[in-house]
Write an enzyme that holds these catalytic residues in place. Structure first.
Site, PDB file in Angstrom:
ATOM      1  N   ASN A   9      63.881  -0.532  64.171  1.00 14.82           N
ATOM      2  CA  ASN A   9      65.095   0.199  64.520  1.00 14.82           C
ATOM      3  C   ASN A   9      66.262  -0.628  63.997  1.00 14.82           C
ATOM      4  OD1 ASN A   9      67.284   1.425  65.702  1.00 14.82           O
ATOM      5  ND2 ASN A   9      66.742   0.905  67.818  1.00 14.82           N
ATOM      6  N   TRP A  10      66.813  -0.188  62.869  1.00 11.53           N
ATOM      7  CA  TRP A  10      67.886  -0.974  62.244  1.00 11.53           C
ATOM      8  C   TRP A  10      69.187  -0.917  63.038  1.00 11.53           C
ATOM      9  CZ3 TRP A  10      67.784   0.272  56.216  1.00 11.53           C
ATOM     10  CH2 TRP A  10      66.583  -0.221  55.690  1.00 11.53           C
ATOM     11  N   LYS A  11      69.304   0.056  63.929  1.00  8.07           N
ATOM     12  CA  LYS A  11      70.569   0.297  64.642  1.00  8.07           C
ATOM     13  C   LYS A  11      71.685   0.474  63.606  1.00  8.07           C
ATOM     14  CE  LYS A  11      68.631  -2.059  68.540  1.00  8.07           C
ATOM     15  NZ  LYS A  11      68.824  -2.676  69.832  1.00  8.07           N
ATOM     16  N   HIS A  94      67.264   6.371  73.158  1.00  8.64           N
ATOM     17  CA  HIS A  94      67.393   4.904  73.161  1.00  8.64           C
ATOM     18  C   HIS A  94      68.406   4.515  74.241  1.00  8.64           C
ATOM     19  CE1 HIS A  94      68.378   0.832  71.986  1.00  8.64           C
ATOM     20  NE2 HIS A  94      67.220   0.807  71.353  1.00  8.64           N
ATOM     21  N   GLU A  96      70.752   2.503  74.284  1.00  6.44           N
ATOM     22  CA  GLU A  96      72.147   2.397  73.821  1.00  6.44           C
ATOM     23  C   GLU A  96      72.809   3.776  73.781  1.00  6.44           C
ATOM     24  OE1 GLU A  96      71.217   0.137  70.324  1.00  6.44           O
ATOM     25  OE2 GLU A  96      70.715  -1.579  71.589  1.00  6.44           O
ATOM     26  N   GLU A 165      61.103   0.348  76.725  1.00  9.10           N
ATOM     27  CA  GLU A 165      62.066  -0.683  76.353  1.00  9.10           C
ATOM     28  C   GLU A 165      62.893  -1.073  77.578  1.00  9.10           C
ATOM     29  OE1 GLU A 165      62.881  -0.633  71.841  1.00  9.10           O
ATOM     30  OE2 GLU A 165      64.367   0.613  72.813  1.00  9.10           O
ATOM     31  N   GLY A 171      67.673  -6.971  72.684  1.00  2.07           N
ATOM     32  CA  GLY A 171      68.676  -7.786  72.002  1.00  2.07           C
ATOM     33  C   GLY A 171      69.095  -9.031  72.768  1.00  2.07           C
ATOM     34  N   SER A 209      63.191  -7.383  72.233  1.00  2.28           N
ATOM     35  CA  SER A 209      63.029  -8.769  71.761  1.00  2.28           C
ATOM     36  C   SER A 209      61.604  -9.090  71.317  1.00  2.28           C
ATOM     37  CB  SER A 209      63.508  -9.769  72.820  1.00  2.28           C
ATOM     38  OG  SER A 209      64.887  -9.570  73.074  1.00  2.28           O
ATOM     39  N   GLY A 230      63.961  -4.172  67.029  1.00  6.36           N
ATOM     40  CA  GLY A 230      65.357  -4.144  66.593  1.00  6.36           C
ATOM     41  C   GLY A 230      65.653  -5.303  65.663  1.00  6.36           C
ATOM     42  N   GLY A 231      66.215  -6.363  66.226  1.00 11.49           N
ATOM     43  CA  GLY A 231      66.670  -7.521  65.447  1.00 11.49           C
ATOM     44  C   GLY A 231      65.663  -8.013  64.414  1.00 11.49           C
TER      45      GLY A 231
HETATM   46  P1  PGA Z   1      65.499  -5.766  69.902  1.00 11.09           P
HETATM   47  O1  PGA Z   1      65.802  -4.195  69.983  1.00 11.09           O
HETATM   48  O2  PGA Z   1      64.130  -5.914  69.252  1.00 11.09           O
HETATM   49  O3  PGA Z   1      66.593  -6.325  69.062  1.00 11.09           O
HETATM   50  O4  PGA Z   1      65.493  -6.283  71.297  1.00 11.09           O
HETATM   51  C1  PGA Z   1      64.785  -3.270  70.267  1.00 11.09           C
HETATM   52  C2  PGA Z   1      65.373  -1.883  70.339  1.00 11.09           C
HETATM   53  O5  PGA Z   1      66.497  -1.714  70.835  1.00 11.09           O
HETATM   54  O6  PGA Z   1      64.736  -0.897  69.904  1.00 11.09           O
END
Ligand code: PGA
Length: 248
Positions: A9-11, A94, A96, A165, A171, A209, A230-231
């Site tokens: 997930n590049w966001k 998600h 966010e 999640e 994050g 994470s 994500g990251g």
């Molecule tokens: P993260 O994000 O791996 O940076 O914690 C995961 C996500 O939000 O899908």
């Protein structure tokens, strides 16, 4: 279940030049032996990623989809539009989007329905906040979030992917322990089992994470079928290490 699934997930990250390098390196690192892998990218980059990835093993997806089919919805992107760019997955719900864009359980369920109707697999995200966990509400929160999607989508539910999640792990560098994640995955699996005879084919991803160092122990859990990353999906070497840990 047919092997594990690792989704990046590049966001809201990337640029034409950075994407080119990242997708090239990931695609080169994948082989016939790799597990299924995908990247969910900002919609404006779907055409680019489609061109870069079309001939290889890497799949691609979107990070959201409109709950509407078409019409006067400024700024929205429909499932049919995403489909024109070869999209296989769309993340829906998600945390966010729930947190910063006020998305409700009902809206997330409708988004999943729109994706399914267009032949796109929704990756439905569920997860509790730290406050909810500390109050002992983890189970009721994730079950409520998934129940809305089950109720709206009926028998099509066997076509979705679910991502657990925990919001406090996204994050933050604080991963859920393999046991904490497995415990929630087992609850979600039981809920899906009660909803469809096909529950075993629904991949349950862990996200929050996940990285090259902790992926193997999370992926070793009974009900963890992959990861939403994500990251660590923004660095080809890290993302490929996670894919390697998930590959047979
Ligand atoms: P993260 O994000 O791996 O940076 O914690 C995961 C996500 O939000 O899908």
């Amino acid at each position: 279940m047919h092997g594990k699934l690792i989704v990046g997930n590049w966001k809201m990250n990337g640029s034409l030049s950075a994407n080119q390098e990242l997708v090239r390196q990931i695609a080169e690192g994948l082989s016939d032996a790799s597990c299924r892998a995908a990247v969910c990218v900002p919609s404006v980059y779907l055409s680019q990623v489609q061109q870069l990835a079309a001939s290889g093993h890497l799949l691609w997806g979107a990070q959201d989809v409109s709950a509407h089919e078409q019409g006067a919805f400024t700024g929205e992107v429909s499932a049919a539009m995403l489909r024109e760019f070869g999209v296989r997955f769309a993340i829906v719900g998600h945390s966010e989007r729930r947190q910063y864009h006020g998305e409700t359980d009902a809206l997330v369920a409708t988004k999943a329905q729109r994706a399914l109707a267009a032949g796109i697999t929704p990756i439905v995200c569920v997860g509790e906040t730290l406050q909810e966990r500390e109050a002992g509400h983890t189970e009721s929160v994730v079950k409520r979030q998934l129940a809305a999607v089950i109720q709206t989508n009926g028998h099509c539910i066997s076509e979705i992917v679910v991502a657990y999640e925990p919001v406090w792990a996204i994050g933050t560098g604080k991963t859920a322990s393999p046991e904490q994640a497995q415990q929630v995955h087992a609850l979600l699996r039981a809920q899906l089992k009660a909803a469809t005879e096909q529950s075993q084919r629904i991949p349950l991803l862990y996200g929050g994470s996940m990285n090259a160092a902790n992926a193997a122990s999370l992926l070793a859990q009974n009900d963890i079928d992959g990861g939403l990353i994500g990251g660590a999906s923004l660095k080809a070497a890290d993302f490929l290490s996670i894919i390697a840990a998930a590959s047979p």
